[in-house]
Design a protein around this motif. Structure first.
Motif, PDB file in Angstrom:
ATOM      1  N   LYS A  32     -41.893   7.479  -0.972  1.00  0.00           N
ATOM      2  CA  LYS A  32     -41.486   6.131  -0.864  1.00  0.00           C
ATOM      3  C   LYS A  32     -40.213   6.086  -1.732  1.00  0.00           C
ATOM      4  O   LYS A  32     -38.918   5.698  -1.401  1.00  0.00           O
ATOM      5  CB  LYS A  32     -42.186   5.054  -1.350  1.00  0.00           C
ATOM      6  N   ILE A  33     -40.133   6.913  -3.088  1.00  0.00           N
ATOM      7  CA  ILE A  33     -38.810   6.837  -3.966  1.00  0.00           C
ATOM      8  C   ILE A  33     -38.056   7.785  -3.420  1.00  0.00           C
ATOM      9  O   ILE A  33     -36.856   7.286  -3.227  1.00  0.00           O
ATOM     10  CB  ILE A  33     -39.495   7.154  -5.223  1.00  0.00           C
ATOM     11  N   ASP A  34     -38.270   8.689  -2.858  1.00  0.00           N
ATOM     12  CA  ASP A  34     -37.284   9.691  -2.303  1.00  0.00           C
ATOM     13  C   ASP A  34     -36.596   8.969  -0.993  1.00  0.00           C
ATOM     14  O   ASP A  34     -35.291   8.971  -0.747  1.00  0.00           O
ATOM     15  CB  ASP A  34     -37.961  10.948  -1.741  1.00  0.00           C
ATOM     16  N   TRP A  35     -37.471   8.181  -0.247  1.00  0.00           N
ATOM     17  CA  TRP A  35     -36.707   7.416   0.899  1.00  0.00           C
ATOM     18  C   TRP A  35     -35.759   6.405   0.476  1.00  0.00           C
ATOM     19  O   TRP A  35     -34.608   6.269   0.816  1.00  0.00           O
ATOM     20  CB  TRP A  35     -37.950   6.774   1.477  1.00  0.00           C
ATOM     21  N   ALA A  36     -36.172   5.627  -0.800  1.00  0.00           N
ATOM     22  CA  ALA A  36     -35.225   4.714  -1.417  1.00  0.00           C
ATOM     23  C   ALA A  36     -34.049   5.385  -1.792  1.00  0.00           C
ATOM     24  O   ALA A  36     -32.834   4.680  -1.525  1.00  0.00           O
ATOM     25  CB  ALA A  36     -35.911   3.990  -2.498  1.00  0.00           C
TER      26      ALA A  36
ATOM     27  N   LEU B   5     -42.783  13.368  -9.851  1.00  0.00           N
ATOM     28  CA  LEU B   5     -42.394  11.703  -9.642  1.00  0.00           C
ATOM     29  C   LEU B   5     -41.382  11.206 -10.448  1.00  0.00           C
ATOM     30  O   LEU B   5     -40.393  10.784  -9.976  1.00  0.00           O
ATOM     31  CB  LEU B   5     -43.674  10.859  -9.602  1.00  0.00           C
ATOM     32  N   SER B   8     -38.038  12.623  -9.391  1.00  0.00           N
ATOM     33  CA  SER B   8     -37.838  11.771  -8.198  1.00  0.00           C
ATOM     34  C   SER B   8     -36.984  10.429  -8.582  1.00  0.00           C
ATOM     35  O   SER B   8     -36.069   9.766  -8.238  1.00  0.00           O
ATOM     36  CB  SER B   8     -38.577  11.296  -7.095  1.00  0.00           C
ATOM     37  N   VAL B   9     -37.620   9.968  -9.707  1.00  0.00           N
ATOM     38  CA  VAL B   9     -37.208   8.589  -9.990  1.00  0.00           C
ATOM     39  C   VAL B   9     -35.764   8.646 -10.819  1.00  0.00           C
ATOM     40  O   VAL B   9     -35.002   7.960 -10.867  1.00  0.00           O
ATOM     41  CB  VAL B   9     -38.078   7.830 -11.166  1.00  0.00           C
ATOM     42  N   GLN B  11     -33.755  10.822  -9.899  1.00  0.00           N
ATOM     43  CA  GLN B  11     -32.398  10.681  -8.977  1.00  0.00           C
ATOM     44  C   GLN B  11     -32.267   9.181  -8.357  1.00  0.00           C
ATOM     45  O   GLN B  11     -31.341   8.891  -8.209  1.00  0.00           O
ATOM     46  CB  GLN B  11     -33.014  11.638  -7.809  1.00  0.00           C
ATOM     47  N   LEU B  12     -33.346   8.458  -8.494  1.00  0.00           N
ATOM     48  CA  LEU B  12     -33.314   6.965  -7.850  1.00  0.00           C
ATOM     49  C   LEU B  12     -32.344   6.408  -8.983  1.00  0.00           C
ATOM     50  O   LEU B  12     -31.570   5.439  -8.540  1.00  0.00           O
ATOM     51  CB  LEU B  12     -34.616   6.308  -7.822  1.00  0.00           C
ATOM     52  N   VAL B  29     -34.559  -1.784  -0.262  1.00  0.00           N
ATOM     53  CA  VAL B  29     -34.983  -0.862  -1.096  1.00  0.00           C
ATOM     54  C   VAL B  29     -35.876  -1.435  -2.249  1.00  0.00           C
ATOM     55  O   VAL B  29     -36.788  -0.705  -2.863  1.00  0.00           O
ATOM     56  CB  VAL B  29     -33.597  -0.182  -1.639  1.00  0.00           C
ATOM     57  N   LYS B  32     -39.386  -1.951  -1.748  1.00  0.00           N
ATOM     58  CA  LYS B  32     -40.211  -0.735  -1.739  1.00  0.00           C
ATOM     59  C   LYS B  32     -40.255  -0.203  -3.106  1.00  0.00           C
ATOM     60  O   LYS B  32     -41.495   0.308  -3.479  1.00  0.00           O
ATOM     61  CB  LYS B  32     -39.392   0.304  -0.942  1.00  0.00           C
ATOM     62  N   ILE B  33     -39.599  -0.308  -3.951  1.00  0.00           N
ATOM     63  CA  ILE B  33     -39.607   0.004  -5.509  1.00  0.00           C
ATOM     64  C   ILE B  33     -40.995  -0.771  -6.044  1.00  0.00           C
ATOM     65  O   ILE B  33     -41.666  -0.351  -6.854  1.00  0.00           O
ATOM     66  CB  ILE B  33     -38.274  -0.311  -5.981  1.00  0.00           C
ATOM     67  N   TRP B  35     -43.229  -2.255  -4.852  1.00  0.00           N
ATOM     68  CA  TRP B  35     -44.448  -1.752  -4.060  1.00  0.00           C
ATOM     69  C   TRP B  35     -44.786  -0.556  -4.713  1.00  0.00           C
ATOM     70  O   TRP B  35     -45.838  -0.486  -5.168  1.00  0.00           O
ATOM     71  CB  TRP B  35     -44.097  -1.585  -2.597  1.00  0.00           C
ATOM     72  N   ALA B  36     -44.017   0.231  -4.817  1.00  0.00           N
ATOM     73  CA  ALA B  36     -44.269   1.428  -5.781  1.00  0.00           C
ATOM     74  C   ALA B  36     -44.701   1.237  -7.180  1.00  0.00           C
ATOM     75  O   ALA B  36     -45.921   2.043  -7.528  1.00  0.00           O
ATOM     76  CB  ALA B  36     -42.980   2.576  -5.625  1.00  0.00           C
TER      77      ALA B  36
END
Lengths: 189, 189
Positions: A32-36, B5, B8-9, B11-12, B29, B32-33, B35-36
């Protein structure tokens, strides 16, 4: 909106460090993070945010690592500038700023003091750059507890501002700092 | 999994600062964050990560703000410790570490040098704490370009290690540092 997203990402950072959920959940969350990230990357500015003129005419450094509201790495600190020249900020730092167990990394204290001491020398649209900075660590600075950083100008000599300050918790000063901040005669980083 | 993880964060975080997508996308977005974060928060350790014994018997500070693989705020730096006593690390810093436009925040340079100089004094399971740290800024340190931080011990006097070091880009040194690091006689933060 960007500021609100950054605040959500700050909470995600804290949860990423402290989570104890199983690998299946971690995998689902990561996708989900990568999607965001992919959604946000549909349109990216080149380089970094820098300093920009806002609609109210004021310049703001929204990507700044200490004060930037758009930067999830920034706590972000709110710097107050009193009429008597005292610069101060109240804050609490969580798990993301850890050095010694349960304590703020000494380097994070240095980062905050660099910014707060430097702020004593800042003028509108004329930032000051750090020349030298000296830090003296008296004891550990706790995570998760109210902290204050403050600074004032000791003296000014030409383009140089000599500033002093500290970080304190409820029991008193944890780190002392002194620095020299310089207004370049012409624009330079 | 936690380390992946965190990557990935990271990059976010970069995309959050640099995105120029519309508010509708930002809202989607952000939800979704959130939710994560909720998923990860189903089981959270109290406080911070600290230093833990891994399955290989070594202690690791995975939540550390400079080197922690689980901490999205950490670049994370990989610290090398040569046989001749040189401690060094190669890295590139992105938009999340900005101070002056296009440049690394002086406080981030201080944070990294605190850690790298301190690493010259670290012994297995016996960390050293910063006593004093002095930084001299020669010029701006660029974002997005290869950087190296290095340090070595200048001398040791009882419980005190005197270390010197610097950060350099391809054109040479940008920030110099010297520090005193202390092995406490008994455990303290």
């Amino acid at each position: 909106m960007n500021e609100q997203l950054a605040q959500s990402v700050r909470q995600l950072i804290d949860a990423t460090i402290r989570t104890e959920v199983d690998d299946t959940t971690l995998t689902t969350v990561q996708s989900k993070i990568d999607w965001a990230t992919e959604q946000l990357s549909a349109s990216l500015m080149p380089g970094s945010f820098g300093v920009r003129q806002m609609s109210d005419g004021r310049s703001r450094a929204l990507g700044n690592v200490v004060i930037g509201d758009r930067n999830p790495v920034a706590p972000p600190l709110r710097i107050h500038d009193d009429a008597d020249g005292l610069v101060w900020t109240d804050f609490v730092l969580g798990a993301a700023y850890e050095g010694p167990p349960g304590h703020v990394h000494g380097g994070v204290c240095a980062m905050i003091l660099d910014h707060v001491l430097g702020a004593t020398a800042h003028l509108p649209d004329k930032p000051a750059y750090t020349g030298t900075l000296t830090l003296r660590y008296l004891r550990g600075t706790p995570l998760g507890q109210p902290l204050r950083a403050e600074a004032h100008v000791d003296r000014i000599d030409g383009t140089k501002t000599f500033a002093v300050g500290h970080i304190a918790d409820a029991e008193g000063v944890t780190v002392q700092a002194e620095g020299v901040f310089i207004h370049p005669r012409e624009a330079q980083p």
